[in-house]
Design an enzyme around this catalytic site. Structure first.
Site, PDB file in Angstrom:
ATOM      1  N   ASP A   1      -2.573  -4.338   8.420  1.00 48.91           N
ATOM      2  CA  ASP A   1      -2.188  -3.950   7.071  1.00 48.91           C
ATOM      3  C   ASP A   1      -2.605  -5.153   6.239  1.00 48.91           C
ATOM      4  O   ASP A   1      -1.952  -6.204   6.296  1.00 48.91           O
ATOM      5  CB  ASP A   1      -0.672  -3.721   6.967  1.00 48.91           C
ATOM      6  CG  ASP A   1      -0.296  -3.255   5.575  1.00 48.91           C
ATOM      7  OD1 ASP A   1      -0.791  -3.853   4.603  1.00 48.91           O
ATOM      8  OD2 ASP A   1       0.488  -2.297   5.444  1.00 48.91           O
ATOM      9  N   HIS A   2      -3.701  -5.019   5.509  1.00 57.39           N
ATOM     10  CA  HIS A   2      -4.274  -6.241   4.928  1.00 57.39           C
ATOM     11  C   HIS A   2      -3.346  -6.883   3.883  1.00 57.39           C
ATOM     12  O   HIS A   2      -3.496  -8.056   3.573  1.00 57.39           O
ATOM     13  CB  HIS A   2      -5.680  -6.001   4.374  1.00 57.39           C
ATOM     14  CG  HIS A   2      -5.723  -5.318   3.050  1.00 57.39           C
ATOM     15  ND1 HIS A   2      -5.596  -3.954   2.906  1.00 57.39           N
ATOM     16  CD2 HIS A   2      -5.871  -5.801   1.790  1.00 57.39           C
ATOM     17  CE1 HIS A   2      -5.669  -3.648   1.625  1.00 57.39           C
ATOM     18  NE2 HIS A   2      -5.842  -4.739   0.919  1.00 57.39           N
TER      19      HIS A   2
ATOM     20  N   HIS B   1       1.234  -0.371   2.771  1.00 57.66           N
ATOM     21  CA  HIS B   1       1.392  -1.615   2.005  1.00 57.66           C
ATOM     22  C   HIS B   1       2.727  -1.696   1.251  1.00 57.66           C
ATOM     23  O   HIS B   1       3.397  -2.725   1.277  1.00 57.66           O
ATOM     24  CB  HIS B   1       0.254  -1.766   0.992  1.00 57.66           C
ATOM     25  CG  HIS B   1      -1.120  -1.521   1.562  1.00 57.66           C
ATOM     26  ND1 HIS B   1      -1.496  -1.976   2.793  1.00 57.66           N
ATOM     27  CD2 HIS B   1      -2.201  -0.857   1.062  1.00 57.66           C
ATOM     28  CE1 HIS B   1      -2.752  -1.632   3.026  1.00 57.66           C
ATOM     29  NE2 HIS B   1      -3.206  -0.937   1.991  1.00 57.66           N
TER      30      HIS B   1
HETATM   31  C1  BG6 Z   1      -6.501   0.077   0.769  1.00 58.32           C
HETATM   32  C2  BG6 Z   1      -6.584   1.459   0.189  1.00 58.32           C
HETATM   33  O1  BG6 Z   1      -5.687   0.076   1.909  1.00 58.32           O
HETATM   34  O2  BG6 Z   1      -5.950  -0.792  -0.205  1.00 58.32           O
HETATM   35  C3  BG6 Z   1      -7.411   1.463  -1.075  1.00 58.32           C
HETATM   36  O3  BG6 Z   1      -7.168   2.339   1.137  1.00 58.32           O
HETATM   37  C4  BG6 Z   1      -6.873   0.454  -2.053  1.00 58.32           C
HETATM   38  O4  BG6 Z   1      -7.429   2.755  -1.665  1.00 58.32           O
HETATM   39  C5  BG6 Z   1      -6.709  -0.903  -1.387  1.00 58.32           C
HETATM   40  O5  BG6 Z   1      -7.800   0.366  -3.111  1.00 58.32           O
HETATM   41  C6  BG6 Z   1      -6.004  -1.871  -2.306  1.00 58.32           C
HETATM   42  O6  BG6 Z   1      -6.082  -3.144  -1.767  1.00 58.32           O
HETATM   43  P1  BG6 Z   1      -6.031  -4.413  -2.693  1.00 58.32           P
HETATM   44  O7  BG6 Z   1      -6.009  -5.557  -1.746  1.00 58.32           O
HETATM   45  O8  BG6 Z   1      -7.255  -4.370  -3.568  1.00 58.32           O
HETATM   46  O9  BG6 Z   1      -4.789  -4.290  -3.509  1.00 58.32           O
END
Ligand code: BG6
Length: 500
Positions: free
Chosen positions: A180-181, A243
């Protein structure tokens, strides 16, 4: 494992010609290499369908790193650690050949049998790959073998469970690193530190002193070329299931006994277990959905969601979700956790606002107002694009004995430029190489999150009539999201009010 020895490993990237590999993985591994966090004893094997040579592949690596890295010192040497293996996911021989290549590289690079299998490709193949890896003996080495798996982890609880069953046949839970980045973001990792390393917050971190907590993750981009995926996902699966709920659990968990993976995960799991279920009987009280229509952003007209590529012109997929989450436990009873996230909103920003309760009696006046009103104390955690924390306090208005003025105590983390930069991935890959799974999601977290989200998507998918589109591109979402808070006497803090 001794964390002071530089890890040695082979990373096998499935989907090595894809976007994620190019934009995030190669640049992140390069940073680790440059910072000497990994030793020279490493190799990366790119696996994908396309017939590329090692040379072609190395060229790809060099150009993707050059696009994002400010300095590219040692890049040539770095790219020589990369190998390419053309591959058919369902073909047994492909796995055997890959195994052979890995054994050869293991000797060349002295990687002690350590292998990381990184699945950065279409999720329908995750299960098949994991099964073949075991069957063809790729997981049988004298070192460690780990599986890194990108989202989406399933589409709902049953499919996630099915996928989990498949990968568990080949890997044990502690060998599985579910990405989960958001958990790799600097300020998300800081939530625990802010809470548990400061004497001033934790005593107040409960329903006696906190009025509500708000998490906003807004995006300016639309669905771009991901219409096909997004139609089946929508914002609730794309952002909330993973997230947003992860951030909620970090904010709400009890202090762990120790900072170990097991202890932290077990506290996060308890939060997810305490979420008040939402279903068709109470959904309208707790959740609002939205879809962007045409609008203007930065002076330019942009399409509505229904006009995007690969999107049904009558789509009822939500591109925006706002929710009021209640955590029914002793600490949080009665405190709403408001979340909202959406595409094509006014600004790209992720912020957490902890709003403290009003003081019992206010003796002071706000500037220009005759009634005693007060600005609540806020603790704002800026996740992106700026990183830091701000504490909103009230101080005496100079020369005015009975008036106050709000001030912001501000801490800025060294902001990294760009959004969703490789840094989150850099940390996560490094953690995985070192065997630290704390910032990855355990199956129980995934499972509980789907259990929470599934009844909501089920209702939304069955209600064919919607008022979509209900917010113009470039706005902060539908009005109903404001009403959701107004019923509790609360309001969303606008990003502009929270700027440092
Ligand atoms: C991803 C989603 O997990 O997270 C995307 O699939 C989204 O749709 C992205 O744009 C958002 O990540 P961040 O780090 O740009 O907030």
């Amino acid at each position: 494992m001794n964390t002071y020895t530089k890890p040695k490993t082979i990373i096998v990237i499935f989907g090595a010609t894809g976007d994620l590999a190019k934009r995030k993985l190669f640049p992140s591994i390069y940073q680790l290499f440059k910072k000497e966090q990994i030793s020279e004893d490493f190799a990366v094997v790119g696996v994908a369908r396309r017939p590329l040579t090692n040379e072609d592949f190395r060229q790809n690596v060099v150009s993707s790193v050059s696009e994002v890295a400010k300095e590219t010192e040692g890049l040539e040497n770095f790219s020589n650690h990369f190998y390419y293996h053309p591959f058919d996911v369902t073909n047994t021989a492909s796995y055997q050949e890959l195994n052979h290549l890995l054994s050869t590289l293991d000797e060349t690079y002295n990687t002690e049998g350590n292998r990381i299998f990184y699945l950065a490709m279409a999720p329908e193949f995750f299960g098949t790959i994991a099964e073949h890896l075991k069957k063809e003996g790729l997981t049988k080495t004298k070192g460690y073998t780990r599986l890194v798996i990108e989202k989406p982890f399933g589409h709902n609880h049953p499919s996630a469970q099915q996928l989990n069953k498949q990968i568990r046949q080949a890997f044990k839970e502690d060998q599985i690193y579910r990405i989960d980045h958001y958990l790799g973001k600097e300020m998300v990792q800081n939530i625990e530190v802010i809470r548990f390393a400061n004497a001033i917050f934790e005593p107040l971190w409960n329903n006696r002193f906190i009025s509500n907590i708000q998490i906003t993750s807004s995006e300016t981009l639309g669905v771009e070329d991901r219409g096909g995926y997004y139609e089946k996902s929508g914002a609730i699966r794309d952002m909330v299931q993973n997230h947003m709920l992860q951030m909620v659990s970090l904010l709400a968990m009890e202090p762990p006994i120790k900072l170990t993976t097991e202890e932290i995960r077990s506290e996060k799991i308890k939060v997810l277990r305490a979420l008040r279920p939402v279903d068709e009987t109470n959904l309208d009280e707790y959740f609002v959905r939205g879809q962007y229509g045409p609008g203007t952003m930065n002076g330019e007209n942009v399409k509505g969601y229904r006009e995007e590529n690969n999107v049904n012109p009558e789509s009822i997929t939500e591109t925006y979700v706002a929710g009021k989450l209640m955590i029914d436990n002793f600490r949080w009873a009665g405190v709403p956790f408001y979340i909202r996230t959406g595409k094509r909103m006014t600004t790209k920003s992720t912020k957490i606002v902890v709003q403290f309760k009003d003081i019992p009696m206010n003796l002071y006046y706000k500037k220009g107002v005759n009634e005693p009103i007060q600005n609540p104390n806020l603790l704002v955690i800026h996740i992106q694009p700026d990183e830091g924390i701000t504490l909103h306090l009230n101080v005496r208005k100079s020369g005015q004995e009975t008036q106050t003025t709000p001030v912001k105590l501000d801490f800025s983390n060294n902001s990294i430029d760009g959004i969703n930069t490789p840094e989150a991935y850099e940390r996560l890959i490094y953690d995985c190489i070192r065997g630290d799974a704390t910032n990855f999601t355990h199956w129980d977290e995934v499972s509980l999150s789907w259990n929470f989200v599934d009844p909501i998507s089920a209702v939304w998918e069955s209600q064919i009539t919607t008022d979509f589109p209900n917010y113009p591109a470039g706005s902060m979402g539908p009005k109903a999201a404001d009403d959701l808070l107004a019923t509790n006497g609360d309001h969303w803090w606008a990003v502009s009010e929270l700027e440092k």
